[in-house]
Design a protein around this motif. Structure first.
Motif: not given
Length: 475
Positions: A412-416
């Motif tokens: 999720i953090y990488r997608e952000l």
């Protein structure tokens, strides 16, 4: 599109996943709106934990609370209230954050619990909650037995039972009994060996810490109020060089503190424990009045902390003390020179410290040679360059490599980060908080913890408040 919007949108897709089941505990009784008053009234003294199932701090406290409950069987009852399911009870007692701990006497809210959150600490504090606020000592033997204790003792001495000072002393004992041991005397002959006026308060330091550098008994000389009594205890309880333990470290660390860690053991080797302490005290006596407090500690008690903060295992440094200075703001300094028995090396270390010649100790991973991914890797030595860049808004996640919550958050953090990669003034970063020192201004008590350091507010970063539903899902 902002970081918060993308983060929330992704987490909403996970909301269908059920929260983990909670195992029942036997030693900690579960109370609720329907039975709190009825069951709490049955116990003279009860410690109640008000919590929320999704709260990370509550989960961390749970096993320690359970261990303490087991040790306190027959003395004090420990209970818990789930505030997400029992809002009426929690609201009635003013619970606004989790976990909140309160002490009850026969169902009445008697005091907030502000003591340590370890099993041993909870046990020691709550053990003192049993019996009277202040023990009435009626003979010299009573006095000798009371002050011959592992902890310090505060004894009020009044000429007559209805002395004007006695009620105020007893009121103070009632408020402070969770931290200190209190007793009082109404027969002056009981304390005639201590040449003081008829009405006074005596602070007896633990006999195991007796030394030639300071008095073992300190006399309170001011006008007695609860505030002046509290101040007197605070200023004189620890003396020149206290024994730092897990239970009192937070109270000691409100000041800049030097600590000598070694194989200290006051239960089995008082003489050996005082051997190094006396050498620290000899040097400390020369710096009395300076803005630094001194202490000694058992190296094994602080093994995890020493390994995490200084990369020091319990086998390192041999039998010699390992000496550090930790300031109240969190800066750390390490004595590199071997501790000499004449104390000269410690004096040189202190002279360099007060002269500002010491280099601050910072635990840091190496700065990565390549750092071109969407999520920038930050280490302690590169924190100022990346996060405190005055021209960029930075969202930084503090994580632990072994934390399952962090691993679930990673995609999720990488997608952000990939979504915001085209914004040159915005940086999405992460830092391994286990292998790097956390800078001042960032309070990291659990993982993951996320902060936003916007342009113009680098000295006052904003903590990202994760949706409680998401907190429950990544648990």
């Amino acid at each position: 599109m902002t970081a918060a919007v993308v983060f929330s949108a992704v987490t909403l897709a996970l909301l269908s996943r059920p929260p983990p089941a909670v195992c029942a505990r036997r030693d900690v009784v579960e109370l609720g709106d329907a039975d709190f008053d009825y069951l709490a009234m049955e116990h003279e003294t009860m410690l109640v934990k008000f919590y929320a199932p999704w709260c990370g701090h509550c989960k961390k406290l749970a096993p320690e609370f359970e261990k303490a409950a087991n040790k306190l069987k027959g003395l004090v009852k420990l209970a818990k209230v789930d505030c997400t399911a029992n809002s009426e009870t929690c609201g009635r007692f003013g619970v606004t954050g989790y976990p909140t701990l309160k002490i009850f006497r026969y169902g009445k809210d008697a005091a907030s619990y502000d003591g340590p959150r370890t099993a041993v600490g909870i046990y020691e504090v709550m053990r003192r909650q049993t019996g009277p606020d202040s023990v009435h000592l009626k003979s010299k033997d009573d006095l000798r037995d009371f002050v011959n204790n592992y902890d310090a003792s505060i004894v009020g001495k009044a000429a007559i039972p209805d002395s004007a000072r006695l009620p105020e002393f007893l009121k103070g004992a009632g408020l402070l009994r969770d931290q200190f041991r209190f007793a009082h005397i109404t027969d002056l002959q009981v304390a005639e060996d201590h040449k003081v006026n008829s009405e006074s308060v005596l602070l007896f330091r633990p006999p195991r810490l007796a030394n030639a550098f300071e008095d073992s008994v300190v006399v309170f000389k001011d006008y007695l109020t609860i505030s002046s009594l509290r101040r007197f205890i605070r200023d004189h309880l620890y003396g020149l060089c206290p024994h730092m333990m897990l239970e009192n470290r937070d109270r000691l660390r409100v000041r800049d503190l030097l600590t000598a860690y070694y194989d200290l053991d006051y239960h089995h080797n008082v003489r050996g424990s005082n051997y190094w302490r006396n050498r620290v005290m000899k040097v400390a006596s020369k710096y009395s009045g300076r803005s630094l407090m001194f202490s000694v500690a058992n190296k094994k008690d602080f093994r995890i902390e020493l390994e995490e903060d200084y990369d020091l295992g319990t086998s390192d440094a041999g039998d010699l003390p390992f000496v550090t200075i930790r300031t109240k703001l969190g800066q750390k300094y390490v004595m590199r020179e071997e501790f000499t028995r004449d104390g000269q090396s410690l004096e040189r270390f202190l002279e360099d410290y007060f002269a500002g010649r010491l280099k601050q100790y910072i635990k840091s991973e190496p700065i990565p040679e390549k750092n071109s991914a969407a999520v920038k890797v930050v280490v302690a030595e590169s924190f100022n360059e990346i996060v405190n860049d005055p021209d960029k808004d930075v969202l930084i996640q503090f994580y632990s490599p072994s934390c399952p919550h962090c691993k679930k958050l990673e995609p999720i953090y990488r997608e952000l980060a990939e979504t915001l990669y085209s914004y040159p003034r915005t940086v999405i970063a992460k830092m391994n908080a286990v292998d790097n020192d956390i800078p001042l201004g960032y309070d990291v008590q659990g993982y993951p913890t996320i902060y936003f350091a916007p342009v113009g507010k680098k000295d006052n970063p904003i903590r990202y408040q994760v949706n409680p539903f998401f907190s429950q899902l990544i648990s």
